[in-house]
Design a protein around this motif. Sequence first.
Motif: not given
Length: 421
Positions: A403-421
């Motif tokens: 078996e051959i597998t390809l796995r992609f994981i991407y971590f989303l950090d809310y603190n980097q997405l939210r609008r900075k004041k």
Amino acid sequence: GKESTIETQPLANYNIFVLDQALKGRSSVTFTNTSVVRNAAARDANVSALDLSFFDKTNTYNVKATARYSKIFGANSYDGFNTTLRFAKISGNWQYNIQGNVESADYDPRDLGFLQAPNEISVNSTFGYYHFQPKGGLLQYNYRINAYYSRMYEPGGYNRSFVRATAFWIFRNFWDVTLTAGYFPTEQDYFVLGNPSTYKRFVKRPSYGYIESSGSSDSRKKLYVRYSTILANFFNSAPNKAYHALEGGLRYRFSNRFTLDFSHRHEGETDYIIFAGREVNNEPIVAFVDFTDITSIVSGIYNFTPRINLTLRGRHYLSRVQFNRFANVDQQGNTLNRAGTTRYDNVNVFNLDAFLTWDFRLGSRLILGYKNWLGNDEIVTPSGKNNYLNNFRGIFDQRHGNEITLRFIYFLDYNQLRRKK
């Protein structure tokens, strides 16, 4: 040339939701919910948990409590719970703890968790002396006594108990040694005959005492060696009944890039009781067997860069079982000899795994995997394969899956997405 399509698992959605609040000092309160929703009429599951941990101002004492509830949805829905309460003295030379646990028969967190066996009420306690400062030729050492007692939640009978004493030393050269001696009184094993909440029957296992020694060398060195040995003596049983487990391993770090590890374990017991079917009147049948389990593992890692590495792991597991005799079980858990055909089984499991991992960003990675395994229906004929090396060579004559597998994981950090004041 026949083609077929098989659904290995229905479309599923997995969710884990956690609320964690740190309190003053080291105390905390945590709520966790796990949910598995599968397509159409397939099984769904939901588990909720509340974890509490409180420390006093001096961090001397700790109280932990957990409450968990599981609900399984489907054609045969059921629910269950698990509760734990633990009190401990966690600092100073003299430390102790006592813990009580209740698991209902139908508590089931296994869709997104792990549980060996539910359906028990247990009390576990440990009392020990811990010395953390160097003294003589030792860096630190401790001595502990542990006692355990459990009953079935359903049907509510005694299950098992034990008491053991442990000594642990770390020497100034960073080698360590652990010695353990324990005693297990007669056990009423409810699980060997089937679901205990359904059959409410048990079989008695003989009492025994054991000694164990384990240790390892300095793990900072290039060559690292570890070992473990267990020998047991049974009471009120067949005179030839014995148990042993021997394990050894070594790891060598060739460089900061490449490390190789090898381990080998040999475990065996004579006159071990296993389930062997049922009579036409549904009375249970057990078998007395001599078993030998041998596990060999080779693993290694090569780091191309700090963020790109290749890991390899090969595992061969051999289980030999010699059926000696058969018996029925009465209502008191005693065995009554019956006729049966003795035989010899030889079960092999082989896995080879390789993973090329690229951590291209914190928490995010791309994994290319390769797996090779011995098919479930592939049998290495015991004849002429009683020698371990002959048996190992025999597994490569059988069909293997790939078996051959390809796995992609991407971590989303809310603190980097939210609008900075």
